[in-house]
Design a protein around this motif. Structure first.
Motif, PDB file in Angstrom:
ATOM      1  N   UNK A 139      -2.596   9.999  -3.652  1.00  0.00           N
ATOM      2  CA  UNK A 139      -3.622   9.128  -3.092  1.00  0.00           C
ATOM      3  C   UNK A 139      -3.083   7.794  -2.616  1.00  0.00           C
ATOM      4  N   UNK A 140      -3.971   7.008  -2.001  1.00  0.00           N
ATOM      5  CA  UNK A 140      -3.633   5.684  -1.497  1.00  0.00           C
ATOM      6  C   UNK A 140      -3.894   4.647  -2.593  1.00  0.00           C
ATOM      7  N   UNK A 141      -2.897   3.802  -2.853  1.00  0.00           N
ATOM      8  CA  UNK A 141      -3.030   2.786  -3.899  1.00  0.00           C
ATOM      9  C   UNK A 141      -2.498   1.448  -3.390  1.00  0.00           C
ATOM     10  N   UNK A 149       8.159  -4.824  -4.198  1.00  0.00           N
ATOM     11  CA  UNK A 149       6.789  -4.331  -4.290  1.00  0.00           C
ATOM     12  C   UNK A 149       6.710  -2.808  -4.227  1.00  0.00           C
ATOM     13  N   UNK A 150       7.669  -2.190  -3.566  1.00  0.00           N
ATOM     14  CA  UNK A 150       7.726  -0.723  -3.600  1.00  0.00           C
ATOM     15  C   UNK A 150       7.921  -0.256  -5.036  1.00  0.00           C
ATOM     16  N   UNK A 151       8.788  -0.943  -5.752  1.00  0.00           N
ATOM     17  CA  UNK A 151       9.000  -0.603  -7.164  1.00  0.00           C
ATOM     18  C   UNK A 151       7.771  -0.934  -7.999  1.00  0.00           C
ATOM     19  N   UNK A 152       7.134  -2.080  -7.701  1.00  0.00           N
ATOM     20  CA  UNK A 152       5.949  -2.487  -8.453  1.00  0.00           C
ATOM     21  C   UNK A 152       4.820  -1.478  -8.342  1.00  0.00           C
ATOM     22  N   UNK A 153       4.579  -1.013  -7.136  1.00  0.00           N
ATOM     23  CA  UNK A 153       3.447  -0.104  -6.945  1.00  0.00           C
ATOM     24  C   UNK A 153       3.741   1.256  -7.573  1.00  0.00           C
ATOM     25  N   UNK A 154       5.007   1.673  -7.545  1.00  0.00           N
ATOM     26  CA  UNK A 154       5.352   2.932  -8.196  1.00  0.00           C
ATOM     27  C   UNK A 154       5.217   2.805  -9.709  1.00  0.00           C
ATOM     28  N   UNK A 155       5.636   1.660 -10.247  1.00  0.00           N
ATOM     29  CA  UNK A 155       5.501   1.444 -11.691  1.00  0.00           C
ATOM     30  C   UNK A 155       4.031   1.411 -12.101  1.00  0.00           C
ATOM     31  N   UNK A 156       3.210   0.758 -11.284  1.00  0.00           N
ATOM     32  CA  UNK A 156       1.779   0.682 -11.593  1.00  0.00           C
ATOM     33  C   UNK A 156       1.132   2.060 -11.523  1.00  0.00           C
ATOM     34  N   UNK A 157       1.526   2.841 -10.548  1.00  0.00           N
ATOM     35  CA  UNK A 157       0.984   4.200 -10.455  1.00  0.00           C
ATOM     36  C   UNK A 157       1.326   5.004 -11.700  1.00  0.00           C
ATOM     37  N   UNK A 158       2.529   4.793 -12.211  1.00  0.00           N
ATOM     38  CA  UNK A 158       2.922   5.489 -13.432  1.00  0.00           C
ATOM     39  C   UNK A 158       2.094   5.050 -14.623  1.00  0.00           C
ATOM     40  N   UNK A 159       1.847   3.736 -14.736  1.00  0.00           N
ATOM     41  CA  UNK A 159       1.044   3.225 -15.845  1.00  0.00           C
ATOM     42  C   UNK A 159      -0.375   3.787 -15.828  1.00  0.00           C
ATOM     43  N   UNK A 160      -0.915   3.957 -14.631  1.00  0.00           N
ATOM     44  CA  UNK A 160      -2.289   4.435 -14.495  1.00  0.00           C
ATOM     45  C   UNK A 160      -2.376   5.948 -14.272  1.00  0.00           C
ATOM     46  N   UNK A 161      -1.230   6.633 -14.355  1.00  0.00           N
ATOM     47  CA  UNK A 161      -1.192   8.088 -14.154  1.00  0.00           C
ATOM     48  C   UNK A 161      -1.750   8.500 -12.794  1.00  0.00           C
ATOM     49  N   UNK A 162      -1.368   7.768 -11.755  1.00  0.00           N
ATOM     50  CA  UNK A 162      -1.789   8.087 -10.392  1.00  0.00           C
ATOM     51  C   UNK A 162      -0.597   8.688  -9.642  1.00  0.00           C
ATOM     52  N   UNK A 163      -0.632   9.956  -9.426  1.00  0.00           N
ATOM     53  CA  UNK A 163       0.497  10.618  -8.758  1.00  0.00           C
ATOM     54  C   UNK A 163       0.262  10.829  -7.272  1.00  0.00           C
ATOM     55  N   UNK A 211       0.851  -1.189   0.000  1.00  0.00           N
ATOM     56  CA  UNK A 211       0.000   0.000   0.000  1.00  0.00           C
ATOM     57  C   UNK A 211       0.883   1.234   0.000  1.00  0.00           C
ATOM     58  N   UNK A 212       0.534   2.209  -0.838  1.00  0.00           N
ATOM     59  CA  UNK A 212       1.272   3.468  -0.859  1.00  0.00           C
ATOM     60  C   UNK A 212       0.342   4.599  -0.452  1.00  0.00           C
ATOM     61  N   UNK A 213       0.921   5.666   0.046  1.00  0.00           N
ATOM     62  CA  UNK A 213       0.118   6.815   0.434  1.00  0.00           C
ATOM     63  C   UNK A 213       0.133   7.012   1.935  1.00  0.00           C
ATOM     64  N   UNK A 214      -0.737   7.882   2.418  1.00  0.00           N
ATOM     65  CA  UNK A 214      -0.819   8.225   3.839  1.00  0.00           C
ATOM     66  C   UNK A 214      -1.659   7.177   4.555  1.00  0.00           C
ATOM     67  N   UNK A 215      -1.004   6.207   5.190  1.00  0.00           N
ATOM     68  CA  UNK A 215      -1.704   5.093   5.837  1.00  0.00           C
ATOM     69  C   UNK A 215      -1.208   4.949   7.273  1.00  0.00           C
ATOM     70  N   UNK A 271      -2.939  -7.778  -8.935  1.00  0.00           N
ATOM     71  CA  UNK A 271      -3.981  -6.778  -9.046  1.00  0.00           C
ATOM     72  C   UNK A 271      -3.494  -5.415  -8.603  1.00  0.00           C
ATOM     73  N   UNK A 272      -4.167  -4.388  -9.089  1.00  0.00           N
ATOM     74  CA  UNK A 272      -3.840  -3.013  -8.718  1.00  0.00           C
ATOM     75  C   UNK A 272      -5.128  -2.266  -8.405  1.00  0.00           C
ATOM     76  N   UNK A 273      -5.168  -1.660  -7.235  1.00  0.00           N
ATOM     77  CA  UNK A 273      -6.333  -0.868  -6.802  1.00  0.00           C
ATOM     78  C   UNK A 273      -7.657  -1.613  -6.961  1.00  0.00           C
ATOM     79  N   UNK A 274      -7.663  -2.861  -6.575  1.00  0.00           N
ATOM     80  CA  UNK A 274      -8.904  -3.610  -6.566  1.00  0.00           C
ATOM     81  C   UNK A 274      -9.363  -4.136  -7.902  1.00  0.00           C
ATOM     82  N   UNK A 275      -8.504  -4.110  -8.903  1.00  0.00           N
ATOM     83  CA  UNK A 275      -8.870  -4.613 -10.225  1.00  0.00           C
ATOM     84  C   UNK A 275      -7.844  -5.644 -10.693  1.00  0.00           C
TER      85      UNK A 275
END
Length: 331
Positions: A102-104, A86-100, A26-30, A128-132
């Motif tokens: 929020x919590x992902x 997984x830190x790298x994975x979630x950052x890469x996924x955020x880039x693919x989905x243009x999510x700069x 999970x990334x973001x303010x948690x 999966x990413x963000x529930x999908x």
């Protein structure tokens, strides 16, 4: 769509055993661990790691007894390395989905199954990413598929890497199954226990659906059906998900919508079948507990509240998002 805040357990028959790992980043303010790993044998938690405690720990007595310090050190090192990946994975996924912002979440589920009677085995992996759904490995076809356009590039890259695919095949068909057999032997007495379900009929008001709630049973395999005048009934019936209880047992519910008039004219019953027993409850005023039930106090229906710990709260946020059962190395 992966349902949020649910925890899915692979259902298996009496002769089929499963080894499943759930990874959640999970990334973001948690205010909970940014990375967790949970391992299950036959749907029962046996190891756990999170980025706060920074070590892999046993969750069953048989794992505490059977494996020594060296095993837990190796699992901790593997989990820590996966955390970094997984830190790298979630950052890469955020880039693919243009999510700069929020919590992902980025999730992975993988494992294998083994039938101790036929010897048949199977493996599964899904990300999966963000529930999908994001990427799924089809072991029979030995190819990756992506449910979304953002995953096509990774899908094609991995499908063109035959050595990588063969490595996955070897893991699921050999390594994973060998560990599964070892863990099943370790926990044989515990995993083969049988606990019968406790069954209740619940109703919020006379106009609300009647809920048939089975809880406290083990193993997880259970069916809930409805009868109308001794005939199986599927009209106005809905079934809930299998859910884990904190003590390692399971619960499940099903509901039926029936009018007070119909209930007076016909006999309805709920039938719960488990390997330990079959329980039948007839829908009568005596059996159905309601909010006005003075003998048992206020009954909360609709959502059955049960105790959960940090494992469920964290893992649930991502793990159950995987709607098909379907790694990368032993953990």
């Amino acid at each position: 769509m992966w349902p949020a805040l649910l925890f899915s357990v692979t259902l298996t028959s009496a002769s089929t055993h499963s080894l499943t790992y759930f990874f959640t980043a999970v990334s973001g303010d948690i205010d909970f661990p940014e990375f967790t790993v949970v391992g299950l044998v036959d749907g029962k938690r046996f190891i756990y790691f999170d980025s706060n405690i920074k070590k892999t720990v046993p969750k069953t007595e048989w794992m505490k007894q059977k494996e020594g310090a060296g095993y837990w050190d190796r699992q901790t090192q593997l989990a820590a390395g996966t955390h970094h990946a997984f830190r790298n994975n979630i950052q890469a996924a955020r880039g693919l989905f243009n999510h700069s912002t929020g919590v992902h979440t980025f999730q992975l589920m993988y494992g294998c199954e083994w039938d101790d009677q036929t010897g048949a085995t199977d493996g599964f992996r899904q990300e999966g990413y963000d529930g999908e759904d994001f990427l799924t490995l089809d072991l029979k076809e030995m190819r990756w598929t992506s449910a979304v356009q953002e995953g096509f590039s990774t899908q094609n890259k991995w499908n063109n890497n035959r050595a990588y695919l063969e490595g996955r095949r070897h893991y699921f068909n050999t390594v994973c199954v060998e560990w599964l057999k070892k863990y099943v032997e370790y926990g044989k007495s515990s995993l083969e226990k049988t606990v019968s379900p406790q069954v209740s009929l619940l109703q919020k008001s006379p106009s609300s659906p009647v809920v048939c709630h089975a809880t406290g049973f083990y193993p997880s395999g259970v069916t809930i059906s409805w009868m109308r005048n001794e005939q199986e009934n599927h009209t106005d019936v809905s079934h809930g998900e299998l859910l884990p209880n904190e003590d390692g047992t399971f619960q499940k519910m099903s509901s039926i919508r029936v009018t007070p008039e119909d209930l007076k004219k016909n006999e309805y019953s709920c039938v719960v079948k488990h390997k330990s027993t079959t329980v039948r409850k007839t829908l009568t005023g005596k059996e159905i507990r309601t909010n006005e039930d003075q003998t048992g106090g206020s009954v909360r229906v609709g959502i059955i509240v049960f105790a959960v710990d940090v494992f469920i709260i964290i893992c649930v946020a991502g793990c159950m998002y995987l709607k098909k059962r379907r790694e990368d190395g032993q953990l």
